[in-house]
Design a protein around this motif. Structure first.
Motif, PDB file in Angstrom:
ATOM      1  N   THR A 134      -0.912   7.544   2.819  1.00 23.50           N
ATOM      2  CA  THR A 134      -1.152   7.047   1.533  1.00 23.50           C
ATOM      3  C   THR A 134      -0.440   7.203   0.454  1.00 23.50           C
ATOM      4  O   THR A 134      -0.161   6.082  -0.505  1.00 23.50           O
ATOM      5  CB  THR A 134      -2.735   7.785   1.103  1.00 23.50           C
ATOM      6  N   LEU A 135       0.361   8.330   0.136  1.00 24.13           N
ATOM      7  CA  LEU A 135       1.214   8.432  -0.825  1.00 24.13           C
ATOM      8  C   LEU A 135       2.528   7.824  -0.705  1.00 24.13           C
ATOM      9  O   LEU A 135       3.064   7.480  -1.775  1.00 24.13           O
ATOM     10  CB  LEU A 135       1.567   9.952  -0.836  1.00 24.13           C
ATOM     11  N   SER A 136       2.707   7.249   0.615  1.00 19.30           N
ATOM     12  CA  SER A 136       3.812   6.410   0.934  1.00 19.30           C
ATOM     13  C   SER A 136       3.555   5.039   0.864  1.00 19.30           C
ATOM     14  O   SER A 136       4.313   4.043   1.244  1.00 19.30           O
ATOM     15  CB  SER A 136       4.795   6.895   2.104  1.00 19.30           C
ATOM     16  N   SER A 137       2.437   4.565   0.884  1.00 20.17           N
ATOM     17  CA  SER A 137       1.764   3.180   0.705  1.00 20.17           C
ATOM     18  C   SER A 137       2.514   2.250  -0.236  1.00 20.17           C
ATOM     19  O   SER A 137       2.470   1.076  -0.077  1.00 20.17           O
ATOM     20  CB  SER A 137       0.402   3.122   0.720  1.00 20.17           C
ATOM     21  N   PRO A 138       3.027   2.646  -1.415  1.00 22.10           N
ATOM     22  CA  PRO A 138       3.608   1.796  -2.243  1.00 22.10           C
ATOM     23  C   PRO A 138       4.895   1.027  -1.694  1.00 22.10           C
ATOM     24  O   PRO A 138       5.369  -0.119  -2.109  1.00 22.10           O
ATOM     25  CB  PRO A 138       4.220   2.607  -3.428  1.00 22.10           C
ATOM     26  N   LEU A 139       5.273   1.503  -0.439  1.00 26.89           N
ATOM     27  CA  LEU A 139       6.324   0.740   0.398  1.00 26.89           C
ATOM     28  C   LEU A 139       5.984  -0.876   0.720  1.00 26.89           C
ATOM     29  O   LEU A 139       6.721  -1.555   0.851  1.00 26.89           O
ATOM     30  CB  LEU A 139       6.481   1.309   1.721  1.00 26.89           C
ATOM     31  N   TYR A 140       4.816  -1.065   0.764  1.00 32.13           N
ATOM     32  CA  TYR A 140       4.055  -2.184   1.037  1.00 32.13           C
ATOM     33  C   TYR A 140       4.259  -3.344  -0.109  1.00 32.13           C
ATOM     34  O   TYR A 140       4.240  -4.520   0.068  1.00 32.13           O
ATOM     35  CB  TYR A 140       2.641  -2.107   1.452  1.00 32.13           C
ATOM     36  N   TYR A 141       4.348  -2.522  -1.273  1.00 32.99           N
ATOM     37  CA  TYR A 141       4.726  -3.665  -2.339  1.00 32.99           C
ATOM     38  C   TYR A 141       5.858  -4.343  -2.084  1.00 32.99           C
ATOM     39  O   TYR A 141       6.258  -5.481  -2.600  1.00 32.99           O
ATOM     40  CB  TYR A 141       4.701  -2.984  -3.633  1.00 32.99           C
ATOM     41  N   ARG A 142       7.195  -3.612  -1.661  1.00 35.12           N
ATOM     42  CA  ARG A 142       8.376  -4.138  -1.484  1.00 35.12           C
ATOM     43  C   ARG A 142       8.247  -5.039  -0.364  1.00 35.12           C
ATOM     44  O   ARG A 142       9.026  -6.240  -0.377  1.00 35.12           O
ATOM     45  CB  ARG A 142       9.320  -2.971  -1.189  1.00 35.12           C
ATOM     46  N   LEU A 143       7.456  -4.841   0.530  1.00 33.88           N
ATOM     47  CA  LEU A 143       7.354  -5.785   1.712  1.00 33.88           C
ATOM     48  C   LEU A 143       6.660  -7.137   1.272  1.00 33.88           C
ATOM     49  O   LEU A 143       7.063  -8.066   1.952  1.00 33.88           O
ATOM     50  CB  LEU A 143       6.644  -5.242   2.965  1.00 33.88           C
ATOM     51  N   PHE A 144       5.589  -6.865   0.554  1.00 29.68           N
ATOM     52  CA  PHE A 144       4.713  -8.045   0.147  1.00 29.68           C
ATOM     53  C   PHE A 144       5.475  -9.015  -0.808  1.00 29.68           C
ATOM     54  O   PHE A 144       5.491 -10.235  -0.697  1.00 29.68           O
ATOM     55  CB  PHE A 144       3.583  -7.364  -0.543  1.00 29.68           C
ATOM     56  N   THR A 145       6.307  -8.348  -1.562  1.00 30.86           N
ATOM     57  CA  THR A 145       7.273  -9.286  -2.570  1.00 30.86           C
ATOM     58  C   THR A 145       8.704  -9.431  -2.034  1.00 30.86           C
ATOM     59  O   THR A 145       9.298  -9.983  -2.747  1.00 30.86           O
ATOM     60  CB  THR A 145       7.343  -8.660  -3.945  1.00 30.86           C
ATOM     61  N   LEU A 146       8.851  -9.118  -0.657  1.00 29.75           N
ATOM     62  CA  LEU A 146      10.317  -9.293  -0.176  1.00 29.75           C
ATOM     63  C   LEU A 146      10.748 -11.014  -0.278  1.00 29.75           C
ATOM     64  O   LEU A 146      11.715 -11.068  -0.449  1.00 29.75           O
ATOM     65  CB  LEU A 146      10.349  -8.722   1.204  1.00 29.75           C
ATOM     66  N   VAL A 147       9.784 -11.807   0.215  1.00 31.70           N
ATOM     67  CA  VAL A 147      10.379 -13.187   0.362  1.00 31.70           C
ATOM     68  C   VAL A 147       9.768 -13.901  -0.961  1.00 31.70           C
ATOM     69  O   VAL A 147       8.925 -13.702  -1.617  1.00 31.70           O
ATOM     70  CB  VAL A 147       9.516 -13.913   1.447  1.00 31.70           C
ATOM     71  N   SER A 148      10.871 -14.368  -1.600  1.00 28.62           N
ATOM     72  CA  SER A 148      10.697 -15.237  -3.019  1.00 28.62           C
ATOM     73  C   SER A 148      10.154 -16.602  -2.789  1.00 28.62           C
ATOM     74  O   SER A 148      10.239 -16.989  -1.406  1.00 28.62           O
ATOM     75  CB  SER A 148      12.230 -15.261  -3.682  1.00 28.62           C
ATOM     76  N   SER A 149       9.809 -17.092  -3.819  1.00 30.34           N
ATOM     77  CA  SER A 149       9.189 -18.417  -3.870  1.00 30.34           C
ATOM     78  C   SER A 149      10.304 -19.510  -3.542  1.00 30.34           C
ATOM     79  O   SER A 149       9.873 -20.789  -3.685  1.00 30.34           O
ATOM     80  CB  SER A 149       7.916 -18.801  -4.656  1.00 30.34           C
ATOM     81  N   HIS A 150      11.390 -19.081  -4.367  1.00 29.07           N
ATOM     82  CA  HIS A 150      12.662 -19.872  -4.146  1.00 29.07           C
ATOM     83  C   HIS A 150      13.490 -19.968  -2.887  1.00 29.07           C
ATOM     84  O   HIS A 150      13.453 -18.992  -2.269  1.00 29.07           O
ATOM     85  CB  HIS A 150      13.407 -19.328  -5.434  1.00 29.07           C
ATOM     86  N   TYR A 151      14.040 -21.162  -2.642  1.00 28.17           N
ATOM     87  CA  TYR A 151      14.679 -21.343  -1.608  1.00 28.17           C
ATOM     88  C   TYR A 151      16.176 -21.404  -1.697  1.00 28.17           C
ATOM     89  O   TYR A 151      16.803 -22.017  -2.767  1.00 28.17           O
ATOM     90  CB  TYR A 151      14.485 -22.630  -0.827  1.00 28.17           C
ATOM     91  N   VAL A 152      17.208 -20.890  -0.977  1.00 30.51           N
ATOM     92  CA  VAL A 152      18.650 -20.952  -1.369  1.00 30.51           C
ATOM     93  C   VAL A 152      19.139 -22.166  -1.009  1.00 30.51           C
ATOM     94  O   VAL A 152      18.799 -22.872  -0.123  1.00 30.51           O
ATOM     95  CB  VAL A 152      19.279 -19.638  -0.738  1.00 30.51           C
TER      96      VAL A 152
END
Length: 299
Positions: free
Chosen positions: A243-261
């Motif tokens: 639970t204490l390390s669950s903030p890692l999922y925020y990085r995974l959730f926001t890893l992919v941007s809505s912009h395309y290269v």
């Protein structure tokens, strides 16, 4: 001393000299027999020019987007003068299956932690099983097509065909893709950020699944299955850590941007190379030197 070593012609030096002699003999033979050489550098130069035009005109090419369809129509114009048959097709498929898995795993992990803390590990285990089955279906089995549970888009493809001089007994398909990838919300070439944003959450999810499984088995053995109860001490300690390390999922959730290269690496440049290969083989056929029984398909 140096002169003496050069005169020895050591084995690796002899191989280099032999290769050079063979190349010279081959070059002279082509010149005598009137054979044209494959002008790879010229074809590469034209391919890069076309690629630059497409990148400038259609920078962000998300699969299924209007920009990608316009790019496909432009590729069709490149192929048309150099093919016997050239068509553009559309196919229904999910263009975000790979990346949606990141968000689904993140949300599922948070739900699993919540259900575990309120004493329903069996519900957490069900979430884990459904998430794994969905991920396997999308990533390994389905790959965005047919039985995908995700939304569908029209993916546009181009097919150009050069028929042989005689009857087609063989077919060679040369393929590439013209869409581009989404931008990642990590610094470029920063491996540590990628590890924290993607690999660590995956490891965390695996550990969470194992913890939930042990918690469910423990409840089943103690006869507390599907009833509210607090986790055993050992499992509770693991749940606290997870639970204490669950903030890692925020990085995974926001890893992919809505912009395309505006990518051109292994996708768009490959498509442009195919247009020039079609140009080359069409020219060979026009000069009576086309393939005898092999059909070429550029996809």
């Amino acid at each position: 001393m140096l002169y003496f070593l050069l005169m020895l012609r050591l084995p690796w030096m002899q191989k280099k000299i032999q290769k050079k002699e063979l190349f010279e003999e081959d070059r002279k033979a082509r010149k005598v027999e009137g054979m044209e050489s494959f002008k790879a550098s010229r074809l590469a130069s034209i391919s890069l020019e076309k690629c630059q035009e497409l990148v400038s005109s259609f920078p962000e090419r998300k699969a299924g987007s209007e920009e990608t369809r316009k790019c496909a129509r432009r590729l069709l114009e490149f192929f048309s003068p150099y093919s016997d048959d050239c068509i553009i097709t559309s196919e229904k498929a999910s263009c975000s299956g790979y990346y949606d898995i990141f968000r689904i795993i993140s949300l599922s992990a948070i739900a699993m932690l919540v259900f575990s803390w309120i004493g329903f590990p069996s519900v957490s285990l069900l979430c884990a099983v459904l998430t794994v089955l969905f991920s396997v279906n999308e990533f390994f089995l389905c790959k965005g097509k047919n039985k995908s549970f995700l939304s569908f888009s029209d993916l546009t493809n181009v097919h150009a065909v050069i028929n042989p001089e005689g009857d087609a007994e063989k077919t060679i398909v040369l393929s590439a893709h013209h869409d581009s990838a989404p931008a990642m919300n990590v610094p470029a070439n920063d491996r540590n950020s990628l590890i924290v944003s993607m690999y660590l959450p995956f490891i965390h999810f695996i550990l969470l699944c194992l913890t939930v499984f042990c918690y469910t088995v423990s409840d089943a053995i103690e006869g507390k299955f599907l009833s509210f109860n607090l986790p055993p001490l050992a499992i509770g300690i693991f749940l606290v850590i997870l639970t204490l390390s669950s903030p890692l999922y925020y990085r995974l959730f926001t890893l992919v941007s809505s912009h395309y290269v505006p990518g051109a690496g292994d996708n768009l440049i490959s498509s442009c190379i195919l247009t020039e290969l079609a140009h080359y083989f069409h020219w060979k056929k026009e000069n009576g030197e086309g393939l005898e029984d092999t059909r070429l398909v550029f996809a």
